[in-house]
Design a protein around this motif. Structure first.
Motif, PDB file in Angstrom:
ATOM      1  N   ASN A 623     -26.359 -41.093  -5.753  1.00 31.92           N
ATOM      2  CA  ASN A 623     -27.539 -41.918  -5.981  1.00 31.92           C
ATOM      3  C   ASN A 623     -27.546 -42.388  -7.439  1.00 31.92           C
ATOM      4  OD1 ASN A 623     -30.291 -42.774  -4.801  1.00 31.92           O
ATOM      5  ND2 ASN A 623     -30.827 -41.896  -6.777  1.00 31.92           N
ATOM      6  N   PHE A 624     -27.729 -43.703  -7.633  1.00 31.51           N
ATOM      7  CA  PHE A 624     -27.689 -44.292  -8.961  1.00 31.51           C
ATOM      8  C   PHE A 624     -28.968 -45.090  -9.206  1.00 31.51           C
ATOM      9  CE2 PHE A 624     -23.434 -44.048  -7.169  1.00 31.51           C
ATOM     10  CZ  PHE A 624     -22.672 -43.466  -8.175  1.00 31.51           C
ATOM     11  N   GLU A 625     -29.696 -44.764 -10.278  1.00 29.77           N
ATOM     12  CA  GLU A 625     -30.891 -45.550 -10.610  1.00 29.77           C
ATOM     13  C   GLU A 625     -31.236 -45.400 -12.083  1.00 29.77           C
ATOM     14  OE1 GLU A 625     -34.666 -44.026  -8.941  1.00 29.77           O
ATOM     15  OE2 GLU A 625     -33.406 -42.571  -7.905  1.00 29.77           O
ATOM     16  N   GLU A 626     -31.962 -46.403 -12.584  1.00 38.86           N
ATOM     17  CA  GLU A 626     -32.388 -46.449 -13.988  1.00 38.86           C
ATOM     18  C   GLU A 626     -31.214 -46.277 -14.945  1.00 38.86           C
ATOM     19  OE1 GLU A 626     -36.338 -44.940 -15.188  1.00 38.86           O
ATOM     20  OE2 GLU A 626     -36.313 -43.877 -13.283  1.00 38.86           O
ATOM     21  N   LEU A 627     -30.196 -47.110 -14.738  1.00 33.96           N
ATOM     22  CA  LEU A 627     -29.035 -47.116 -15.621  1.00 33.96           C
ATOM     23  C   LEU A 627     -29.114 -48.372 -16.483  1.00 33.96           C
ATOM     24  CD1 LEU A 627     -26.275 -46.082 -13.042  1.00 33.96           C
ATOM     25  CD2 LEU A 627     -27.753 -44.613 -14.420  1.00 33.96           C
ATOM     26  N   ASP A 628     -29.235 -48.186 -17.794  1.00 33.74           N
ATOM     27  CA  ASP A 628     -29.466 -49.322 -18.692  1.00 33.74           C
ATOM     28  C   ASP A 628     -28.358 -50.358 -18.623  1.00 33.74           C
ATOM     29  OD1 ASP A 628     -31.801 -48.169 -19.466  1.00 33.74           O
ATOM     30  OD2 ASP A 628     -31.116 -47.517 -21.446  1.00 33.74           O
ATOM     31  N   LEU A 629     -27.110 -49.889 -18.600  1.00 32.69           N
ATOM     32  CA  LEU A 629     -25.997 -50.828 -18.591  1.00 32.69           C
ATOM     33  C   LEU A 629     -25.888 -51.531 -17.247  1.00 32.69           C
ATOM     34  CD1 LEU A 629     -23.676 -51.921 -20.320  1.00 32.69           C
ATOM     35  CD2 LEU A 629     -22.232 -50.115 -19.403  1.00 32.69           C
ATOM     36  N   GLY A 630     -26.144 -50.801 -16.175  1.00 36.89           N
ATOM     37  CA  GLY A 630     -26.149 -51.440 -14.866  1.00 36.89           C
ATOM     38  C   GLY A 630     -25.283 -50.782 -13.821  1.00 36.89           C
ATOM     39  N   PRO A 631     -23.936 -50.735 -14.009  1.00 36.28           N
ATOM     40  CA  PRO A 631     -23.096 -50.280 -12.910  1.00 36.28           C
ATOM     41  C   PRO A 631     -23.311 -48.814 -12.541  1.00 36.28           C
ATOM     42  CG  PRO A 631     -21.805 -51.438 -14.569  1.00 36.28           C
ATOM     43  CD  PRO A 631     -23.147 -51.178 -15.157  1.00 36.28           C
ATOM     44  N   GLY A 632     -23.469 -48.568 -11.248  1.00 35.42           N
ATOM     45  CA  GLY A 632     -23.373 -47.196 -10.790  1.00 35.42           C
ATOM     46  C   GLY A 632     -21.924 -46.761 -10.839  1.00 35.42           C
ATOM     47  N   VAL A 633     -21.046 -47.671 -10.398  1.00 33.95           N
ATOM     48  CA  VAL A 633     -19.606 -47.433 -10.442  1.00 33.95           C
ATOM     49  C   VAL A 633     -18.959 -48.597 -11.180  1.00 33.95           C
ATOM     50  CG1 VAL A 633     -17.500 -47.118  -9.096  1.00 33.95           C
ATOM     51  CG2 VAL A 633     -19.653 -46.140  -8.275  1.00 33.95           C
ATOM     52  N   TRP A 634     -18.147 -48.265 -12.165  1.00 41.89           N
ATOM     53  CA  TRP A 634     -17.480 -49.278 -12.979  1.00 41.89           C
ATOM     54  C   TRP A 634     -16.006 -48.922 -13.047  1.00 41.89           C
ATOM     55  CZ3 TRP A 634     -18.868 -50.470 -18.821  1.00 41.89           C
ATOM     56  CH2 TRP A 634     -18.242 -51.659 -19.191  1.00 41.89           C
ATOM     57  N   ALA A 635     -15.159 -49.739 -12.431  1.00 39.36           N
ATOM     58  CA  ALA A 635     -13.713 -49.532 -12.477  1.00 39.36           C
ATOM     59  C   ALA A 635     -13.087 -50.649 -13.298  1.00 39.36           C
ATOM     60  CB  ALA A 635     -13.132 -49.524 -11.070  1.00 39.36           C
ATOM     61  N   VAL A 662     -29.702 -48.450  -7.026  1.00 39.26           N
ATOM     62  CA  VAL A 662     -31.017 -49.051  -7.264  1.00 39.26           C
ATOM     63  C   VAL A 662     -30.926 -49.923  -8.505  1.00 39.26           C
ATOM     64  CG1 VAL A 662     -33.467 -48.613  -7.671  1.00 39.26           C
ATOM     65  CG2 VAL A 662     -32.149 -47.053  -6.221  1.00 39.26           C
ATOM     66  N   TYR A 663     -31.300 -51.195  -8.354  1.00 47.60           N
ATOM     67  CA  TYR A 663     -31.201 -52.155  -9.449  1.00 47.60           C
ATOM     68  C   TYR A 663     -32.214 -51.854 -10.536  1.00 47.60           C
ATOM     69  CZ  TYR A 663     -31.446 -56.649 -11.888  1.00 47.60           C
ATOM     70  OH  TYR A 663     -31.465 -57.631 -12.843  1.00 47.60           O
ATOM     71  N   GLN A 664     -31.755 -51.904 -11.804  1.00 53.47           N
ATOM     72  CA  GLN A 664     -32.612 -51.715 -12.965  1.00 53.47           C
ATOM     73  C   GLN A 664     -32.890 -53.086 -13.592  1.00 53.47           C
ATOM     74  OE1 GLN A 664     -34.145 -49.211 -14.300  1.00 53.47           O
ATOM     75  NE2 GLN A 664     -34.553 -49.757 -16.419  1.00 53.47           N
ATOM     76  N   PRO A 665     -34.122 -53.604 -13.495  1.00 57.61           N
ATOM     77  CA  PRO A 665     -34.419 -54.899 -14.122  1.00 57.61           C
ATOM     78  C   PRO A 665     -34.057 -54.887 -15.602  1.00 57.61           C
ATOM     79  CG  PRO A 665     -36.228 -54.206 -12.714  1.00 57.61           C
ATOM     80  CD  PRO A 665     -35.293 -53.041 -12.807  1.00 57.61           C
ATOM     81  N   GLY A 666     -33.372 -55.919 -16.038  1.00 59.45           N
ATOM     82  CA  GLY A 666     -32.957 -56.007 -17.430  1.00 59.45           C
ATOM     83  C   GLY A 666     -31.603 -55.402 -17.714  1.00 59.45           C
ATOM     84  N   ALA A 667     -30.989 -54.742 -16.722  1.00 55.75           N
ATOM     85  CA  ALA A 667     -29.654 -54.176 -16.925  1.00 55.75           C
ATOM     86  C   ALA A 667     -28.669 -55.291 -17.243  1.00 55.75           C
ATOM     87  CB  ALA A 667     -29.211 -53.399 -15.690  1.00 55.75           C
TER      88      ALA A 667
END
Length: 734
Positions: A623-635, A662-667
């Motif tokens: 589960n991924f949420e409230e991540l400032d940069l955005g990606p839950g997974v970044w390859a 879960v999308y973080q507005p402003g990410a």
């Protein structure tokens, strides 16, 4: 293996050998682009160096060994009921599928990847054999002793260093297992004088089977309070609230090397003084560009020597109301006391206004970090060259660098770990990562752990990628760091391409490494010194393009295989959740929230001299949420010079399944970001955006990314695509 399976394999082998030779001829005889179905990872020079007849034989023999042993391994795993073994079995079977898929393709690049994967299959086959022997070994009951038997007081005031030294040496001398109990109390550990340290000759277990070696003392002691060498079947177990309290907040705590079957359980790691300080921004001066800072009661002054001497001395905003850090941090040039608990701070790169301080504002809360890792390796408890070590129920309240480390430790287990501050009023637990592991053959099993309030990443797992400079003048002489490898790749960290390929035969490279790789720049010149970085105004990734030694050596057995990360929580810290630069990994049932970067980074970090590219990675039910940069997974592959994107696609066979994003507005980025990839499956995930028609997925420089049965909430309107493409994607690939 049955004969009915053997003949198709032999036919495949003959056909593959013919196709490889044809493909190599075409690749070397034409100036056009590489084959359409190519990882675009190997240069023409590298392909010309490869012995494809030997590679085909080696892959075929290893696949046959897998077929012969897989049934007995499955039976053993089901009988043992060890979650680490069961999960690694899943990764092992997926690795076999990866090797077979690469081997079935005719492009020479895929054959070379099959060769690398074959070495990893051997590593995991040997691991299961070792686990079988381990489970069949009858271990006698331990001799139980107490730390207080050796004179420890446990009152937090008297120096208990000598007692711990005596207890450890006693345990090591026994011919039976020992359990060293640490009763309830606080045990003050002072740095040992160097002359009391043991000789640094030990058994090195990083390759599983032990080998005796000697390392210069100065290369191992670093800045730890104590260096403990050896032991077999030792358990160090604390009663509830047993605490090791280290005296020097610029040094690591314990370093233990060359231990076999070591267990450390139910211990609190802490320091006599906090390893950082915190407080409130009083004001920012628009004329001088300085900042005034008021330190909270009970925290150290930021102008003392251990702060000003720290390799990383910086200030980071902390939002108490949101319980999270800012992603911005500012390096400090100098600090001086101007009043009762008030200090005037100048940034490293001073501007005659307040822009140097980013989001730091008057009245804002912040922490000042004196981080000692990198060349200092200041870690709470640091294990090296150990086999089957276990950390269980360890809590790290504070550390000048990382919380725990298990670099070069074979098949480490980490369960019920807590990287947290002692109270919610304390902003920071560790000044570095929660856990670092890798540079071994079998990676850690990490489960049921919490990573919170750290000033850097949660978990870092790396593979071996070593300097060319350590190769002898004889171009064919084997690099010491490639021991027991069947072969090596040489990667150019600027381009991300493999520039040379060679077998290792009787301690020599066949063929020898080319002259362009043994150049003066690679063999002699050094990377930028700290002073040069300061003069140029570049640190971290920004300094990478000035690297004067772009080539690195990747042993085929350099990948840390079989890392499992399960049921862990990552949140409320500055950095990313998991940094994975290793292959053959499973990450499942984890949660990631309130991070300043991404959740999971599956990457080749060329800018950090980590050129090993992950493959066969499974990310499931996270589960991924409230991540400032955005990606839950970044390859992605991060190049030495960010102005020159890497065209290779070495990151492959990634499965992203049944996760919730879960999308973080402003990410600043999308929920899933994939670059430099091939063969990625994104299946049965939920993408929650809150508003319709949000670009949730980013793709660039990829080959074969499949999206299967994913759910978008709310669903996007007809004609809208949730995918954003990078500038390196051809129209036909969209």
């Amino acid at each position: 293996m049955s004969y009915s399976n053997l003949y198709p394999r032999l036919n495949n082998f003959i056909f593959a050998t013919f196709c490889i030779m044809l493909a190599v001829t075409v690749a070397l005889g034409a100036d056009s682009k590489m084959s359409v179905d190519s990882p675009e990872y190997f240069s023409k020079q590298a392909i010309a160096m490869a012995d494809f007849r030997y590679i085909s034989q080696t892959v075929e023999q290893t696949l046959q060994r897998y077929d012969k042993n897989i049934a007995s391994i499955e039976h053993f795993a089901n009988t043992a009921q060890n979650p680490a073994i069961i999960k690694r079995l899943e990764v092992f079977k997926a690795l076999n599928d990866y090797v077979e898929k690469c081997f079935a393709k005719t492009d020479p690049g895929w054959q070379l990847l099959a060769w690398q994967g074959t070495e990893e299959l051997k590593i995991m086959l040997d691991y299961f054999e070792m686990e079988k022997r381990r489970s069949a070994t009858a271990v006698p009951a331990p001799k139980v002793v107490s730390l207080k038997d050796f004179g420890a007081k446990g009152d937090g005031k008297n120096n208990d260093t000598l007692a711990l030294r005596k207890a450890f040496e006693f345990a090591k001398a026994q011919k039976q297992p020992v359990k060293l109990l640490i009763p309830v109390g606080t045990y003050l550990i002072e740095p040992e004088a160097e002359e009391t340290q043991p000789d640094v000759s030990f058994t090195d277990y990083r390759l599983g089977e032990g080998s005796y070696r000697t390392i210069p003392y100065k290369n191992l002691r670093d800045s730890s309070h104590m260096l403990l060498v050896g032991s077999r079947y030792l358990t160090i177990e604390g009663e509830d609230n047993a605490r090791l309290l280290f005296a020097d907040s610029s040094r690591g705590g314990l370093r233990i090397i060359g231990a076999d079957e070591l267990t450390i359980r139910n211990i609190i790691v802490d320091y006599r003084e906090p390893c950082y300080t915190q407080g409130t921004v009083v004001s920012l001066d628009k004329n001088t560009g300085t900042l005034d800072f008021k330190v909270d009661d009970g925290f150290p002054a930021p102008d003392i020597k251990r702060f000003t001497d720290a390799p990383s001395y910086r200030i980071t905003p902390f939002y108490e109301d949101k319980n999270r850090f800012s992603g911005q941090t500012v390096r400090i040039k100098n600090c001086k006391r101007i009043g009762d608990g008030v200090y005037r701070i100048a940034p490293l790169f001073l501007k005659k206004d307040t822009s140097s301080w980013g989001v730091l504002k008057s009245g804002g809360r912040a922490c000042i970090i004196a981080r000692y890792d990198s060349r200092h390796n200041a870690t709470g408890i640091d294990l090296r060259y150990c086999r089957f070590p276990t950390f269980d129920r360890i809590t790290v309240y504070s550390s000048p660098g990382h919380g725990l480390r298990g670099i070069t430790c074979y098949a480490l287990t980490l369960t019920n770990y807590r990287r947290i501050p002692e109270t919610p009023a304390h902003f920071v637990s560790t000044n570095g990562d929660g856990f670092q592991g890798g540079s071994t053959l079998i990676g850690p099993y990490i489960a049921d752990s919490i990573f919170s309030r750290g000033e850097d990443d949660g978990i870092n797992i790396n593979s071996r990628c070593v300097e060319i400079a350590s190769i002898a003048r004889d171009a064919s002489a084997e690099n010491p760091s490639s021991e027991n490898a069947d072969g090596v790749f040489v990667i150019d960290l600027m381009s991300g391409m493999i520039d040379a390929v060679s077998r290792v035969v009787n301690g020599h490279y066949q063929p020898a490494l080319p002259a362009n790789i043994r150049s003066k720049e690679n063999m002699k010149q050094q990377e930028l010194t700290y002073g040069e970085k300061l003069r140029r105004g570049v640190f971290g990734d920004a300094s990478a393009k000035y690297n004067l030694r772009p080539h690195r050596l990747i042993p085929l057995n350099g990948g840390t295989c079989g890392t499992i990360i399960s049921k862990c929580k990552f949140g409320n810290f500055r950095g990313l959740g998991i940094q994975a630069t290793s292959p053959n990994m499973l990450i499942e049932d984890c949660s990631f929230e309130k991070l300043t970067s991404c959740g999971i980074s599956v990457c080749a970090l060329m800018s950090w001299n980590m050129g090993f590219s992950p493959h066969n990675v499974i990310i499931r039910r996270c589960n991924f949420e409230e991540l400032d940069l955005g990606p839950g997974v970044w390859a992605m592959c991060r190049p030495l010079d960010r102005s020159k994107p890497i065209k290779a696609r070495p990151i492959g066979d990634i499965r992203i399944e049944e996760n919730t994003f879960v999308y973080q507005p402003g990410a600043s980025m999308n929920l899933v970001s994939l670059s430099n990839c091939h063969d990625v499956v994104v299946e049965k995930n939920r993408f929650i955006t809150g508003t319709p028609d949000v670009k949730t997925i980013f793709l660039d420089n990829f080959k074969s990314v499949k999206f299967i049965n994913n759910e978008f909430s709310p669903n996007y309107t007809k004609g809208f695509s949730p995918v954003k493409y990078g500038k390196n994607v051809q129209l036909a690939e969209r």
